[in-house]
Design a protein around this motif. Structure first.
Motif, PDB file in Angstrom:
ATOM      1  N   LYS A   5      10.106 -16.455  29.971  1.00 27.16           N
ATOM      2  CA  LYS A   5      10.789 -15.178  30.231  1.00 27.16           C
ATOM      3  C   LYS A   5      11.260 -15.121  31.681  1.00 27.16           C
ATOM      4  O   LYS A   5      10.457 -15.214  32.606  1.00 27.16           O
ATOM      5  CB  LYS A   5       9.813 -14.020  29.939  1.00 27.16           C
ATOM      6  N   ARG A   8      10.604 -11.544  35.114  1.00 28.51           N
ATOM      7  CA  ARG A   8       9.254 -10.969  35.077  1.00 28.51           C
ATOM      8  C   ARG A   8       8.971 -10.141  36.318  1.00 28.51           C
ATOM      9  O   ARG A   8       8.254  -9.160  36.256  1.00 28.51           O
ATOM     10  CB  ARG A   8       8.207 -12.082  34.945  1.00 28.51           C
ATOM     11  N   TYR A  27       8.664  -6.332  31.678  1.00 25.39           N
ATOM     12  CA  TYR A  27       7.938  -7.530  31.286  1.00 25.39           C
ATOM     13  C   TYR A  27       6.848  -7.177  30.279  1.00 25.39           C
ATOM     14  O   TYR A  27       6.624  -7.915  29.314  1.00 25.39           O
ATOM     15  CB  TYR A  27       7.365  -8.210  32.533  1.00 25.39           C
ATOM     16  N   ALA A  28       6.186  -6.052  30.462  1.00 24.08           N
ATOM     17  CA  ALA A  28       5.129  -5.626  29.533  1.00 24.08           C
ATOM     18  C   ALA A  28       5.681  -5.450  28.116  1.00 24.08           C
ATOM     19  O   ALA A  28       5.023  -5.800  27.134  1.00 24.08           O
ATOM     20  CB  ALA A  28       4.482  -4.339  30.021  1.00 24.08           C
ATOM     21  N   TYR A  30       8.240  -7.050  26.798  1.00 23.65           N
ATOM     22  CA  TYR A  30       8.463  -8.391  26.250  1.00 23.65           C
ATOM     23  C   TYR A  30       7.147  -9.027  25.814  1.00 23.65           C
ATOM     24  O   TYR A  30       7.071  -9.626  24.742  1.00 23.65           O
ATOM     25  CB  TYR A  30       9.154  -9.293  27.283  1.00 23.65           C
ATOM     26  N   GLN A  31       6.122  -8.894  26.654  1.00 26.03           N
ATOM     27  CA  GLN A  31       4.823  -9.470  26.301  1.00 26.03           C
ATOM     28  C   GLN A  31       4.301  -8.879  24.992  1.00 26.03           C
ATOM     29  O   GLN A  31       3.767  -9.609  24.144  1.00 26.03           O
ATOM     30  CB  GLN A  31       3.814  -9.241  27.419  1.00 26.03           C
ATOM     31  N   PHE A  34       6.303 -10.383  22.179  1.00 30.53           N
ATOM     32  CA  PHE A  34       5.903 -11.782  21.975  1.00 30.53           C
ATOM     33  C   PHE A  34       4.605 -11.851  21.179  1.00 30.53           C
ATOM     34  O   PHE A  34       4.486 -12.622  20.233  1.00 30.53           O
ATOM     35  CB  PHE A  34       5.720 -12.507  23.312  1.00 30.53           C
ATOM     36  N   ARG A  35       3.614 -11.045  21.595  1.00 34.98           N
ATOM     37  CA  ARG A  35       2.318 -11.042  20.896  1.00 34.98           C
ATOM     38  C   ARG A  35       2.486 -10.633  19.437  1.00 34.98           C
ATOM     39  O   ARG A  35       1.925 -11.247  18.537  1.00 34.98           O
ATOM     40  CB  ARG A  35       1.337 -10.097  21.595  1.00 34.98           C
ATOM     41  N   GLU A  41       4.601 -17.750  25.109  1.00 31.41           N
ATOM     42  CA  GLU A  41       5.258 -17.676  26.414  1.00 31.41           C
ATOM     43  C   GLU A  41       4.724 -18.771  27.326  1.00 31.41           C
ATOM     44  O   GLU A  41       3.522 -18.935  27.493  1.00 31.41           O
ATOM     45  CB  GLU A  41       5.027 -16.314  27.070  1.00 31.41           C
TER      46      GLU A  41
END
Length: 177
Positions: A5, A8, A27-28, A30-31, A34-35, A41
């Motif tokens: 990513k 960030r 960024y949070a 996206y995280q 992703f999870r 990542e």
């Protein structure tokens, strides 16, 4: 899917905005996405390549979970790798009593059969990395094995080449050196 990513940090997000004309998003967020969707990542291109190589080499026997068994001749190396694994979201369970009893036959009293397994250099010289790998991989408590090895003495790997290959071939779990 493996991603790195960009954007960030605040500076990275500004660069992304300047380059693409759109906001990178938090960024949070996206995280979390992703999870939720199982996206892996990576921190950088090197990690992306390493992960892709690992999946490619072990595509027929991916880990069944996040439980890792670590084997090493160096307690320091095992501790370092344990921290890295935990930071990556993996777990290092204590090995089962049967596996530990088998390991304790080989490991000197100043080593450890827990997890990470600190076999000591003495046990590696006597039994070899391949035997340590075989025992750790046999534990029902782990889904994969990572061995910290010293590649300083090529002759030791040449001597164990066949045994290392056989253990890796016979194991249903991926083994990384």
């Amino acid at each position: 899917i493996i991603v790195a990513k960009i954007g960030r940090s605040d500076a990275g997000a500004r660069a992304s905005l300047r380059h693409t004309g759109s906001i990178a998003g938090t960024y949070a967020a996206y995280q979390a996405a992703f999870r939720r969707h199982g996206v892996i990542e990576a921190a950088d291109i090197d990690e992306m390549v390493d992960l892709a190589a690992a999946f490619s080499l072990h595509r027929d026997r991916l880990p069944g979970g996040k439980r890792v068994g670590i084997g090493t001749a160096s307690g320091g190396g095992g501790g370092w790798l344990a921290d890295v694994c935990v930071d990556a979201g993996l777990t290092l369970p204590l090995l089962d009593a049967k596996t530990r009893a088998l390991l304790d036959r080989t490991i000197p009293s100043y080593g450890s059969s827990q997890n990470p397994v600190d076999a000591t250099a003495q046990a590696i010289v006597q039994a070899g990395y391949s035997e340590l790998m075989r025992l750790i991989a046999g534990s029902p408590e782990v889904d994969s094995v990572i061995m910290v090895v010293s590649a300083r003495i090529v002759a030791s790997f040449e001597k164990e080449q066949h045994a290392l290959t056989e253990v890796a071939r016979e194991s249903a779990k991926p083994i990384f050196l």
